[in-house]
Design an enzyme around this catalytic site. Structure first.
Site, PDB file in Angstrom:
ATOM      1  N   GLU A 246       0.803  -1.220   0.000  1.00  0.00           N
ATOM      2  CA  GLU A 246       0.000   0.000   0.000  1.00  0.00           C
ATOM      3  C   GLU A 246       0.844   1.283   0.000  1.00  0.00           C
ATOM      4  O   GLU A 246       0.766   2.091   0.939  1.00  0.00           O
ATOM      5  CB  GLU A 246      -0.979  -0.030   1.180  1.00  0.00           C
ATOM      6  N   GLU A 495      -5.157  -8.520  -0.830  1.00  0.00           N
ATOM      7  CA  GLU A 495      -5.926  -8.241   0.379  1.00  0.00           C
ATOM      8  C   GLU A 495      -7.387  -8.031   0.012  1.00  0.00           C
ATOM      9  O   GLU A 495      -7.709  -7.273  -0.903  1.00  0.00           O
ATOM     10  CB  GLU A 495      -5.420  -6.995   1.123  1.00  0.00           C
TER      11      GLU A 495
END
Length: 733
Positions: A246, A495
């Site tokens: 991220e 994810e």
């Protein structure tokens, strides 16, 4: 498990040229914080002693590895996204590696090999580090950037659970707002573009950007080298590495520092502009708007005075840099905001001088999200993947651009190498932020971000079937963005998951997990409809009802130490049908599974496997594993315990390499299962949860019907019709 996983266009293939479906889980989310001392995010004691920590026994001890790996194998997972942090490798200082932790990691990976897992390594971070409210980087990186982590609380440079006055009252998901606060805004700007925007920030003769990136890459490269030297893990178990988890732009691309960027969709708690964050970080008081997050997104609630009373988030002028052995350039003055030193604002008058300072590259070219991804992000990714593949020559690189951003346009270039995977993340934001499963309506978040609607009102989806379709269509759209921009390569959502502490933790008192089952089923329906691989977030060996995953109040683990045997009102009989009950769940959670050694499966007592799993009805579901041909569509109807798959086979199956499907016995007990195929023969080995199918070439279908009905109803065209592929786009243009 394949001895070597190949990539053929958008598909993974094994040595028999069968399509391999990656169905996995993140192991483990508690790898974000150390074991010695044990510092879950609600503990303040010894929090600031970041130089003397150990992550040995993350994700779990070797003595407990059999329990955890067998549990996960019995859930049908064949892939692990292995969570580790930069801090775990290099906490003591630049270039000082924790060899004992690396030795433990290699031992855990060898255990994973015993259970036939495919593993890819994830260098995990959230909002940079534990001291800025997340996980990832060592403490010394914060000092290297001239920041004082002890001052983050009073200046609100970051909101940190460990230092929150009452950790039990820490607002849910507030940690994610740290990306828009001074610490992270500064950290990611220096990390990705220090040379361009902070040229005075020199340390050991190099810019802070290179100092940080070079140490991070060297640390992960060192881990890769040790795994390589182990001699028995590359390719057969460790199939590759993911890029930095991220990544964030920081201030890069801000057009006006004194306004909230239009692309910033998350506002919760105090919501400062970058300019206000800079001022409070320098000890000034500011009146800052406050926001909350509701069912339709963020809304303003008022304002609050943030007054640090002169305390700065920057290291004082007299700070001794000799602690870590580096030498800071004399032009980089401690005790002063680095953005003031670069002429962004004047601390004598507290006036902003260059509100668009971060809006352009040195060439004068404007920076937006896509330009950032195709320049600063790619520059780092290139260095990282080159370093990894200098050690692990055939490593698969899982490329993860910034969350929800369009992936870099590298199709047809050397950046899109032949062993590259597009690795986006996806969460149903409304469910995640509100911690409720709203069956009535939801929002097409991706459609809003991509400007597909005249008004956000048109992005609202009414009814549970429409919501499920919309989740699926968002995943399909993200997958297509990868194909359009990166090229013909696999897509794996590394994810995706749901919060278990929904409805103020009601299920923990009642044992009724119907909301979690519905939400988890909707997410898997989306994954199946998009035909993508995934690693579910998350598995947490230490999850408990009070603190969840022990990190910032998150509670997304499929397992909990405090959970009773899996049961819920979803198992209520419908129309007199046999229900899915605890005995059937116990059966699947305590027996061996496909592609594992039956002798190894006897290592762990069945009760140790069943205990703690929750809402297993929705995530322990049938799935193709090895397909002789190409999967056209495949999906599981939880409401009717029915799995259907259509494939296109270019040849008839070979005797030793049939199509294999994970079929969990608690949905499909052998004595009651019914199988319909277009042709060929099949066998169901219940003890290993595998159905093997030998079929001819051409288009083939299989339908597997189990027993029982869940207490689930879906309106519109019907759930089974959706599974069969009668889809409609959820976008309203």
């Amino acid at each position: 498990m394949p001895t070597f996983l190949t990539i053929d266009g958008p598909y993974f293939k094994d040595a028999n040229n069968r399509q391999v479906t990656l169905r996995g889980i993140n192991v483990a989310s508690d790898a974000k914080y150390p074991t010695t001392p044990s510092l879950p995010s609600h503990i303040s004691d010894k929090f600031f002693d970041g130089d003397h920590v150990s992550f040995i026994d993350r994700p779990f001890s070797i003595s407990q590895a059999d329990v955890h790996f067998q549990r996960l194998r019995n859930c049908g997972y064949n892939t692990i996204r292995y969570i580790f942090t930069w801090e775990a490798i290099e906490s003591r200082g630049p270039g000082i590696y924790d060899e004992e932790w690396i030795t433990h990691t290699i031992a855990v990976l060898r255990k994973a090999k015993e259970y036939d897992f495919m593993v890819f390594m994830d260098p995990h971070q959230d909002v940079w580090s534990r001291w800025s409210g997340g996980s990832g980087a060592p403490m010394w990186t914060i000092y290297a950037m001239g920041l004082d982590p002890r001052a983050f609380e009073v200046t609100e440079a970051a909101l940190v659970h460990n230092t929150y006055p009452d950790p039990s009252m820490f607002p849910k998901m507030i940690w994610s707002t740290n990306y828009q606060r001074l610490a992270c805004l500064t950290m990611f700007t220096l990390w990705f573009a220090g040379r361009d925007f902070a040229p005075k920030c020199m340390i050991n003769g190099v810019n802070i950007q290179d100092f940080l990136q070079d140490h991070f890459i060297a640390a992960v490269k060192h881990l890769a080298q040790r795994i390589h030297d182990a001699g028995d893990l590359e390719d057969c178990t460790v199939i590759g590495y993911e890029s930095l988890n991220e990544p964030n732009r920081g201030l890069i691309g801000y057009q006006k520092l004194d306004a909230i960027p239009t692309q910033q969709k998350l506002q919760k708690g105090t919501s400062p502009t970058a300019w206000q964050a800079i001022l409070t970080g320098s000890g000034r008081a500011c009146e800052i708007d406050t926001w909350d997050f509701g069912g339709t997104g963020p809304y303003k609630t008022g304002s609050a005075l943030i007054d640090p009373k002169g305390v700065q988030a920057w290291l004082p002028a007299g700070y001794d840099d000799s602690r870590y052995g580096w030498k800071r350039d004399p032009d980089w003055k401690l005790g002063q905001c680095i953005w003031a030193q670069h002429g962004v604002w004047d601390p004598a008058t507290d006036t902003i001088l260059k509100t668009d300072y971060f809006s352009k590259m040195p060439s004068g070219e404007l920076i937006d999200a896509e330009k950032f991804t195709e320049t600063y992000f790619l520059d780092h990714y290139r260095k990282y993947q080159k370093a990894i593949r200098s050690i692990h020559k055939t490593a698969i690189l899982f490329c993860q651009p910034p969350v929800f951003e369009i992936p870099p346009h590298i199709k047809g270039t050397e950046d899109a190498h032949e062993r590259m995977v597009y690795a986006p993340h996806f969460y149903d934001g409304i469910t995640l932020m509100t911690k409720k499963w709203n069956r009535l309506w939801n929002i097409d978040v991706l459609g809003v971000l991509r400007g597909r609607y005249w008004s956000p009102t048109f992005a609202v989806k009414i009814g549970e079937s429409a919501i499920r379709n919309c989740l699926r269509d968002q995943l399909k759209a993200m997958k297509q963005e990868g194909l359009d921009n990166i090229g013909l390569t696999p897509c794996v959502f590394t994810e995706i998951g749901i919060p278990y502490d929904m409805d103020d933790k009601a299920a923990y008192n009642t044992g009724d997990y119907i909301s979690q089952i519905r939400a988890m089923d909707a997410n898997h329906f989306a994954l199946e409809g998009a035909q993508v691989g995934f690693t579910l977030w998350t598995y947490c060996a230490g999850n408990n009802h009070e603190w969840g995953d022990n990190w910032n109040g998150e509670d997304l683990s499929i397992f909990s130490l405090d959970d009773r045997p899996p049961t819920s009102s979803a198992g209520t009989a419908v129309g007199g049908a046999t229900t899915i009950d605890g005995d059937n769940i116990k059966k699947v959670m305590s027996t061996s599974t496909m592609s594992t050694n039956p002798e190894d499966m006897q290592k762990v007592a069945p009760d140790a496997i069943v205990a703690g799993s929750r809402a297993a009805e929705a995530f322990v579901r049938p799935s193709p594993v090895y397909t002789c041909g190409t999967v056209i569509e495949a999906g599981f109807n939880l409401a009717k315990a029915t799995f259907e798959m259509k494939i296109s086979a270019g040849r008839a199956t070979e005797e030793e390499a049939p199509t294999e499907i994970f079929v969990p016995p608690f949905h499909f007990p052998k004595q009651d299962v019914r199988v319909e195929v277009t042709g060929g023969k099949w066998e169901y080995e219940e003890d290993r949860s595998v159905l093997r199918w030998w079929h001819a070439e051409g288009e083939q279908t299989i339908k597997i019907v189990g027993v029982g009905k869940m207490g689930l109803e879906y309106e519109d065209e019907g759930y089974l019709g959706m599974v069969r592929g009668g889809y409609k786009s959820c976008a309203i243009m």
